[in-house]
Each structure stands twice: as structure tokens, then as C-alpha cells.
Design a protein around this motif. Structure first.
Motif, PDB file in Angstrom:
ATOM      1  N   ALA A 149      -3.016   9.027  -1.578  1.00  0.00           N
ATOM      2  CA  ALA A 149      -1.628   8.098  -2.610  1.00  0.00           C
ATOM      3  C   ALA A 149      -1.868   7.706  -3.654  1.00  0.00           C
ATOM      4  CB  ALA A 149      -1.044   7.161  -1.585  1.00  0.00           C
ATOM      5  N   SER A 150      -3.750   7.454  -4.298  1.00  0.00           N
ATOM      6  CA  SER A 150      -3.314   6.801  -5.232  1.00  0.00           C
ATOM      7  C   SER A 150      -3.980   7.732  -6.445  1.00  0.00           C
ATOM      8  CB  SER A 150      -4.043   5.344  -4.812  1.00  0.00           C
ATOM      9  OG  SER A 150      -3.833   5.051  -4.085  1.00  0.00           O
ATOM     10  N   HIS A 151      -5.228   9.086  -5.846  1.00  0.00           N
ATOM     11  CA  HIS A 151      -5.957  10.144  -6.394  1.00  0.00           C
ATOM     12  C   HIS A 151      -4.993  11.101  -6.176  1.00  0.00           C
ATOM     13  CE1 HIS A 151      -7.707   5.812  -7.555  1.00  0.00           C
ATOM     14  NE2 HIS A 151      -8.388   6.020  -5.815  1.00  0.00           N
ATOM     15  N   ASP A 152      -5.141  12.224  -7.129  1.00  0.00           N
ATOM     16  CA  ASP A 152      -4.639  12.947  -7.697  1.00  0.00           C
ATOM     17  C   ASP A 152      -5.888  14.342  -6.859  1.00  0.00           C
ATOM     18  OD1 ASP A 152      -3.083  13.560 -10.339  1.00  0.00           O
ATOM     19  OD2 ASP A 152      -2.173  12.943  -8.550  1.00  0.00           O
ATOM     20  N   VAL A 172      -5.173   7.852   2.967  1.00  0.00           N
ATOM     21  CA  VAL A 172      -4.378   6.097   2.631  1.00  0.00           C
ATOM     22  C   VAL A 172      -4.854   6.146   0.624  1.00  0.00           C
ATOM     23  CG1 VAL A 172      -4.949   4.449   1.831  1.00  0.00           C
ATOM     24  CG2 VAL A 172      -4.609   4.614   3.635  1.00  0.00           C
ATOM     25  N   ALA A 173      -5.773   6.837   0.548  1.00  0.00           N
ATOM     26  CA  ALA A 173      -6.872   7.545  -0.985  1.00  0.00           C
ATOM     27  C   ALA A 173      -6.139   7.871  -1.971  1.00  0.00           C
ATOM     28  CB  ALA A 173      -7.889   7.693  -0.960  1.00  0.00           C
ATOM     29  N   GLN A 209       1.039  -1.110   0.626  1.00  0.00           N
ATOM     30  CA  GLN A 209       0.274  -0.125  -0.475  1.00  0.00           C
ATOM     31  C   GLN A 209       1.168   1.515   0.274  1.00  0.00           C
ATOM     32  OE1 GLN A 209      -2.734   0.450   3.378  1.00  0.00           O
ATOM     33  NE2 GLN A 209      -4.435   0.480   2.014  1.00  0.00           N
ATOM     34  N   ALA A 210       0.531   2.236  -1.122  1.00  0.00           N
ATOM     35  CA  ALA A 210       0.669   3.746  -0.974  1.00  0.00           C
ATOM     36  C   ALA A 210       0.668   4.213   0.157  1.00  0.00           C
ATOM     37  CB  ALA A 210       1.008   4.052  -2.097  1.00  0.00           C
ATOM     38  N   HIS A 215     -12.233  12.052  -6.787  1.00  0.00           N
ATOM     39  CA  HIS A 215     -12.340  10.818  -6.377  1.00  0.00           C
ATOM     40  C   HIS A 215     -13.301  10.877  -5.126  1.00  0.00           C
ATOM     41  CE1 HIS A 215     -10.224   7.271  -9.072  1.00  0.00           C
ATOM     42  NE2 HIS A 215      -9.928   8.782  -9.393  1.00  0.00           N
ATOM     43  N   TYR A 249       0.367  18.209  -1.037  1.00  0.00           N
ATOM     44  CA  TYR A 249      -0.057  17.718  -1.130  1.00  0.00           C
ATOM     45  C   TYR A 249      -1.061  19.386  -0.379  1.00  0.00           C
ATOM     46  CZ  TYR A 249       0.279  13.052  -2.627  1.00  0.00           C
ATOM     47  OH  TYR A 249       0.980  12.146  -2.866  1.00  0.00           O
ATOM     48  N   ARG A 294      -3.083  16.418  -4.806  1.00  0.00           N
ATOM     49  CA  ARG A 294      -1.469  17.129  -4.696  1.00  0.00           C
ATOM     50  C   ARG A 294      -1.623  18.535  -5.964  1.00  0.00           C
ATOM     51  NH1 ARG A 294       1.841  14.191  -5.453  1.00  0.00           N
ATOM     52  NH2 ARG A 294       1.768  12.152  -6.157  1.00  0.00           N
TER      53      ARG A 294
END
Ligand SMILES: Nc1ccn([C@@H]2O[C@H](COP(=O)(O)OP(=O)(O)OP(=O)(O)O)[C@@H](O)[C@H]2O)c(=O)n1
Ligand SMILES: C[C@](O)(CO)[C@H](O)COP(=O)(O)O
Length: 231
Positions: free
Chosen positions: A130-133, A127-128, A2-3, A204, A106, A173
Motif C-alpha cells: 500500500a506504500s510501495h510500488d 500492507v507494504a 495505515q493504508a 522493497h 497490482y 503495481r
């Protein structure tokens, strides 16, 4: 694997310069006492507790500056907060705060009027991110939604199956949010995600708890007090 976001990589902006018209009363709602602390303190303290959070900037109403620099000076210092003067609209306050951010990958924007955002929701949001801008907390609409005319006569019952009520934090971001504000041409906005949406960004949704209520009217403060007392 996990990122995760780097410690200190998220600058948090708290818009806190509103005039609390719907709340009424002698002072801004963000100063209202909630379990012995002002509303804004609960919000700031919850975000500060996360290692991902670095700089915190609160956009304050200029008329409130003397109070921030006296009554709240110790809390401001302890929580490591920078104060900037906000604007007459929420988006102006956010813009003023963005200009104060030093170095962050961010930017999260969280209403100072949302004191009870659950830690679990914040954890899932980070956590989210780390995967979405662009990510934001939101809660699915639970009631039945009616659209009415100017005479408050129901025109239609809205399909709620894909309706969500936006919450905060809304986390982006940094450059994505900066670019979205740079492209904004003055249309009314009530949240930051809508600017990113208008700029073509994918935002998201991360399901958040209804406990993350915004203090808008005095009843909301009663609800918040009851929530805290029930813990
Ligand atoms: N010009 C503004 C308006 C609002 N806010 C902040 O944005 C958050 C959400 O706004 P809202 O709940 O609408 O607060 P108010 O604008 O104060 O409320 P009202 O619309 O009832 O006056 C609040 O923390 C508020 O302080 C801000 O920083 N600057
Ligand atoms: C940002 C927000 O809290 C998301 O629901 C909401 O848009 C703030 O709106 P308000 O008009 O400033 O209360």
C-alpha cells in the motif's frame, strides 16, 4: 492511518509450468502430495484466503492441461482460477499469465512450488504494497556464504551482512511490472523483481520466514511435510 489495498485489487500469478529437473520423479513437483493435497493447492489456497486477492492465474505446462482439467477441475473452479499455458522459461510463463489478467491494480507473482508461505508474511506484504510500488518477501541469509571457482575451491567468503534470499510473492503495481517486462531484452532472469530493478524501480524487501521454502528437491518436500505435521 495505515493504508490498505482494495479488496480484489491484486491479481495473483502462479508460475506452475516448470519441468522439476532438480526434483526428479515421474510428475511435476507441484503435483506432489503434501498433507493430502498437491503442492500447488496449498499455495493457491493460502493466497485465495486474502480479500485483497482477486483474479488468480496459473501458468501450467501444456502437457499437464488434461490433468488440470480433470483431476484438479473442481479445485480450480472452487478457488476461482484461470489457467494459461506457460513457457519454457519462468519469465515466459509469467508473461503469458500477465496477458490473461483482466483488471487489477497490482500483480503478485508467487511460485506454485512455495506451499507454506505464512499468512503473517502475506499480511505484512500487502500492507507494504500500500506504500510501495514493488515489494517482495525475502529472508536474510543466515549461513556463511562462500564464492568458489569452477573446481569448487573457495575463492572468498562473502560478507552476508546485507544479503537476502529472494522469496515470493513479489508484488508490483501492475503497470510497473508490465513496463519492466516490455523493457526486458532477453537477459536471464530468475525472478520478476530483477526486471523491475533493471528498469530502475525500487524493490522493497519484506522479511519473510524461512518456512516459505520452495520445493526444489525431494528433501524440500520432506521438510514441508514436517512443518505441516508440526502445526
Ligand atoms: N518454464 C517455467 C519454469 C518454472 N516455472 C515455475 O516457476 C516456479 C519456480 O521455478 P523452479 O522451482 O525452478 O521450478 P522448475 O523450473 O520446475 O525446477 P527445475 O529448475 O528444477 O526444473 C515453479 O513453480 C515452476 O513451476 C514456470 O512456471 N515455468
Ligand atoms: C522466484 C524465486 O523463487 C525467488 O527465489 C527463484 O528465483 C526461482 O528460481 P528458480 O531457478 O526458478 O528455482
Amino acid at each position: 492511518m495505515q493504508a490498505f489495498l482494495e479488496p480484489g485489487s491484486v491479481a495473483v500469478i502462479f508460475p506452475a509450468a516448470g519441468t522439476s529437473r532438480r526434483f526428479g520423479g515421474p510428475q511435476s513437483k507441484i503435483f506432489a502430495s503434501l498433507a493430502g493435497h498437491p503442492v500447488w493447492w496449498h499455495a493457491a489456497q493460502r493466497l485465495r484466503a486474502f480479500a485483497e486477492v482477486g483474479q488468480i492465474v496459473i501458468a501450467i505446462h501444456p502437457d499437464d492441461r488434461p490433468r488440470w482439467e480433470s483431476e484438479f477441475s473442481e479445485a480450480v473452479s472452487t478457488l476461482g482460477i484461470d489457467l494459461v499455458d506457460g513457457g519454457s522459461e519462468r519469465y515466459e510463463s509469467v508473461l503469458q499469465a500477465i496477458a490473461r489478467i483482466d483488471c487489477a491494480s497490482y500483480i503478485a507473482v508467487h511460485d506454485a512450488a512455495r506451499p507454506l508461505v505464512p499468512n503473517a508474511d502475506l499480511q505484512r506484504l500487502f500492507v507494504a504494497a500500500a506504500s510501495h510500488d514493488a515489494v517482495m518477501l525475502a529472508t536474510p541469509v543466515r549461513g556463511t556464504i562462500k564464492r568458489a571457482n569452477v573446481e569448487s575451491i573457495v575463492q572468498t567468503t562473502v560478507d552476508r551482512s546485507r544479503l537476502w534470499e529472494a522469496q515470493t510473492p513479489q508484488l508490483f503495481r501492475r503497470q510497473l511490472l508490465v513496463d519492466a517486462y516490455a523493457r526486458w531484452r532477453g537477459w536471464p532472469v530468475t525472478d520478476d523483481a530483477s526486471l523491475v530493478e533493471r528498469a530502475g524501480g525500487k524493490v522493497h524487501l519484506v522479511e519473510g520466514s524461512p518456512l516459505n521454502l520452495k520445493i526444489t528437491s525431494p528433501d524440500d518436500l520432506l521438510l514441508a511435510e514436517a512443518i505441516i505435521q508440526s502445526r
